[in-house]
Structure formats: structure tokens, C-alpha cells
Scaffold this active site. Structure first.
Site, PDB file in Angstrom:
ATOM      1  N   ASN A  99     -59.438  -5.913  17.578  1.00  0.00           N
ATOM      2  CA  ASN A  99     -58.705  -5.686  18.834  1.00  0.00           C
ATOM      3  C   ASN A  99     -58.106  -6.932  19.469  1.00  0.00           C
ATOM      4  O   ASN A  99     -56.962  -6.892  19.938  1.00  0.00           O
ATOM      5  CB  ASN A  99     -59.632  -5.010  19.855  1.00  0.00           C
ATOM      6  N   MET A 134     -66.715  -7.771  14.826  1.00  0.00           N
ATOM      7  CA  MET A 134     -65.737  -6.790  14.377  1.00  0.00           C
ATOM      8  C   MET A 134     -64.787  -6.377  15.506  1.00  0.00           C
ATOM      9  O   MET A 134     -63.599  -6.146  15.273  1.00  0.00           O
ATOM     10  CB  MET A 134     -66.465  -5.562  13.807  1.00  0.00           C
ATOM     11  N   CYS A 135     -65.298  -6.297  16.749  1.00  0.00           N
ATOM     12  CA  CYS A 135     -64.442  -5.896  17.867  1.00  0.00           C
ATOM     13  C   CYS A 135     -63.330  -6.924  18.095  1.00  0.00           C
ATOM     14  O   CYS A 135     -62.185  -6.576  18.413  1.00  0.00           O
ATOM     15  CB  CYS A 135     -65.265  -5.702  19.136  1.00  0.00           C
ATOM     16  N   THR A 136     -63.660  -8.209  17.899  1.00  0.00           N
ATOM     17  CA  THR A 136     -62.652  -9.268  18.050  1.00  0.00           C
ATOM     18  C   THR A 136     -61.629  -9.192  16.930  1.00  0.00           C
ATOM     19  O   THR A 136     -60.415  -9.307  17.163  1.00  0.00           O
ATOM     20  CB  THR A 136     -63.328 -10.651  18.043  1.00  0.00           C
TER      21      THR A 136
END
Length: 420
Positions: free
Chosen positions: A206, A201-203
Site C-alpha cells: 500500500n 506486507m502492508c507497506t
């Protein structure tokens, strides 16, 4: 059209004479020929793998083939499911496939059923000495595996129904032979299944680097914001077009290229491209095992063959071992120690996360009462209030034995629950 005499002549070369690879019990001659031609065989699935299977089996001397499939033909199927033509789009796969095979292979009777495997009862499945699965669903495979293994009776040799299972995933595939209660069943190797591809999810949020990251961002983050009351449908052209547009805008911000309609639909539906050559190789392996089972002309595969074709051609055959705690062919027992303050719903949630049994819709019953039953509907309504009750109030202190069943995949297990 292939002449019946010409077809039989080629097949009889393997049946009329003994060979170095034949089983000890092989009897060349008329009796084996007759059994092959009279052997009713069931094929589950008439898609990419199923089309190849039906063709191979018909050309291998099987004269009565039954096929089940619940899908209709889509135009996207035509590039690899060669029994279908453009005029067949919208028609049931099973019916069209049966018509095509019977037209091309005289003397072969193909009986189609357009519907679900769950529609058929035990008597229907009992009539087939061999079952071949060419399914693209893990849940359907689990149901079929449990159903066929459930037919087995020690006192009735005819209840032993070998399952030949084939599966493909891009340039990779597998074929296996399951001898009920003798070799590893499908459930025994469930942990080997390829997990759906996911992205951090962070990839996604962001630092996207791939077109797939942008599509996931549009579907997972942006869609719920703009359409909070509507579920994204990968088969709805308007939804996918919105996805492509939104993901493309996101991609431009990070200088990413390559977003297309087919890619967006593939990411949302977790579609793995089908490869015709992989289907052909795996189906040939499955049909070969069916021929060996029906004629005894050679030793069966023992018991799992994997094929990898993305970097050349590589196959490897090995023996999968039975699991003693398999919920289908063994005796699965799950042990848990939980706080008595947790609710029955909390227990069910934990069971759903247990990799050992991989439940879908579990029903639970103690030695004295039904705790929660998924069906029938009146019983589900009657036991639903128990979901909010604490385990202590339902079971009392100490250790309890709970029976778990799941009609979705036809498995059962025993839970030894200790309340702390």
C-alpha cells in the site's frame, strides 16, 4: 614471490625468545618451529574470507594447508577475492586459490578439494589439529561445528580439535575460538545470528517508501500472479530483468528512485555487500589465533571478538558462555504439552518453529518405534503414513520421550511430550 628464509626469519622473532604475553607452557626454540611447520591446518571456504585466510596462514609459517570449497569463480568475485584473475572465471575456487598461494609462497603446500564438506568422512577431519571456518552459510557452520565436536573423545587428547570461526557482514565481522566441550560452541550462540531483513506486507502493498519495497512487491506479489508455476530465480538474468522493469513501473507511481539490477538481485537473494577491508581484519584475527594455538606464544582469545567498522573502527572481545541445553555440546531437552488429536505432522511443524534447537529436517523416534525418518529413502517411505496419524494413536495417553535427530545440521535433542 617471498623467499622462505626471509619469511621464517620474521616468524622466528616470536618463536625463538620468550615474551611477556607468552603462555606458561611456551617453549621457545626448534621444537615449536617444527610443530608450526608440520601442523596441518584445514580452511573451510575459499571466498572473500578464505582468500585472506590462506594468504595469512601461508605467511605465518604453516607449511601444509588444506582447503575445501564447493563454488566456482564468478566475475563478481574479482573485486575482493584477490587470489583470482579474470582468466580464472568458471574454475573451482579451492583449486585456483591453492595454485596461487603455492606460486607466491615457496615451501607452502596447499591441498584443495572442490566439493562439499559433507563429502569427507571422520578420518579426514581427524588429521587436522586446527580447523578454520570462513563460511557464508549458517547451516554449513552448524554442520561443521557438530562434526568437529563429535570427534571429541575424553580418552584421546588428539581428538580435541579447536575451531576458529570467522564471519563478515558488510562493515561488521566476528572471529571466535571454539574449544570443544570447554567453551561455547557455534550452536550455543545460534540465537545471536542476524535475521534476514524483511519488510511489512502492508507497506509493500500500500505505501512503499523505498526502492526495496517496490522490488519486494514485484517479487512477492506480482511474480506469483504472472508466473504461478515458476519460481523466481535471483541468478536468472531474465527473471531479474523482469523484476527491475516491474519494480521500476511501481516506483514511478510513488515517485521512488534508485532501482538497479544489482539492488534487485540483492533484495531477492538477501545479499549483503561484501567489504574487502572487513574480510582482511577478520581473517587476520583468525590467523593470529591459529598461530597462537600452534606455537603457544600468547594467550588465546576468550572467546569471541566482534568488529564494527561502519562508523569508525571498534572491536570488543567477550566470553560467550556454554548453554547447558545446547543440542551439540550439552543435552537439549524440549518439553511440550499438546492435544492428542494433533497429527505427527503438526508436531513436526511446531518443532521446526522452536528457536531452542532450530531444526531443518527432523527425524523422530519413540522408545519403541520410528515415528518419522527423513532418510534413508525406504525408511522415509515406510514412516510417511505416520505423518497423518494422531499423536494419541501413535504414542498413547500420558507422557512420552521422543528422540529427535537432524542429519542436515548433525544435532540431537530429547522431546518430553505430554498429551492432553
Amino acid at each position: 614471490m617471498i623467499a622462505d628464509d626471509e619469511l621464517n626469519l620474521n616468524i622466528y622473532k616470536y618463536i625463538d625468545r620468550p615474551g611477556p604475553f607468552a603462555n606458561d607452557g611456551f617453549l621457545p626454540g626448534q621444537e615449536t618451529k617444527q610443530f608450526l611447520h608440520q601442523c596441518k591446518i584445514l580452511v573451510i571456504g575459499a571466498g572473500g574470507l578464505g582468500c585472506e585466510l590462506l594468504k595469512d596462514l601461508a605467511l605465518s609459517g604453516f607449511k601444509e594447508i588444506h582447503v575445501i570449497d564447493m563454488d566456482t569463480i564468478d566475475i563478481s568475485n574479482l573485486n575482493r577475492q584477490f587470489l583470482f584473475r579474470q582468466k580464472d572465471v568458471g574454475r573451482p575456487k579451492a583449486i585456483v586459490a591453492a595454485e596461487f598461494v603455492m606460486k607466491r609462497v615457496p615451501g607452502c603446500k596447499v591441498v584443495p578439494y572442490y566439493g562439499k564438506i559433507q563429502d569427507k568422512d571422520i578420518d579426514y577431519y581427524m588429521q587436522f589439529p586446527i580447523v578454520i571456518c570462513g563460511l557464508d552459510s549458517v547451516e554449513a557452520r552448524r554442520w561443521m561445528n557438530a562434526t568437529v565436536l563429535g570427534l571429541y573423545d575424553d580418552e584421546n587428547p588428539e581428538s580435541l580439535k579447536p575451531i576458529i570461526d570467522g564471519g563478515t557482514e558488510g562493515f561488521k565481522g566476528q572471529a571466535r575460538v571454539i574449544l570443544p566441550h570447554m567453551s561455547a560452541c557455534y550452536e550455543c550462540s545460534l540465537e545471536m545470528q542476524t535475521k534476514p531483513k524483511t519488510y511489512p506486507m502492508c507497506t509493500i502493498a500500500n505505501t512503499p517508501r523505498l526502492p526495496e519495497h517496490c522490488i519486494e512487491w514485484a517479487s512477492v506479489i506480482q511474480w506469483p500472479k504472472e508466473f504461478p508455476d515458476q519460481k523466481l530465480d535471483g541468478d536468472n538474468p531474465e527473471h531479474v530483468q523482469w523484476l527491475v522493469k516491474t519494480a521500476t513501473q511501481r516506483a514511478k507511481e510513488f515517485n521512488i528512485h534508485g532501482i538497479t539490477y544489482s539492488l534487485a538481485q540483492g533484495v531477492v537473494k538477501n545479499i549483503i555487500p561484501a567489504v574487502a577491508s572487513t574480510n582482511a581484519i577478520v581473517a587476520a584475527s583468525c590467523a593470529n589465533e591459529a598461530f597462537k594455538l600452534a606455537t603457544n606464544t600468547a594467550t588465546l582469545m576468550n572467546n569471541y571478538m566482534m568488529y564494527v567498522g561502519d562508523q569508525g573502527i571498534y572491536t570488543y572481545t567477550f566470553e560467550l558462555e556454554r548453554k547447558e541445553d545446547c543440542p551439540v555440546c550439552g543435552s537439549a531437552t524440549v518439553r511440550m504439552s499438546l492435544s492428542g488429536d494433533l497429527t505427527l505432522q503438526d508436531l513436526i511443524d511446531r518443532l521446526l518453529e522452536t528457536p531452542q534447537i532450530q531444526l531443518k529436517r527432523p527425524s523422530l523416534r519413540s522408545a519403541t518405534k520410528s515415528l518419522y525418518m527423513q532418510a534413508p529413502k525406504p525408511l522415509e517411505l515406510a514412516t510417511r503414513p505416520n505423518l497423518e496419524q494422531t499423536l494419541l494413536s501413535l504414542l498413547g495417553p500420558g507422557t512420552s520421550e521422543i528422540s529427535i535427530t537432524d542429519d542436515n545440521v548433525l544435532i540431537s535433542a530429547k522431546l518430553i511430550l505430554t498429551l492432553e
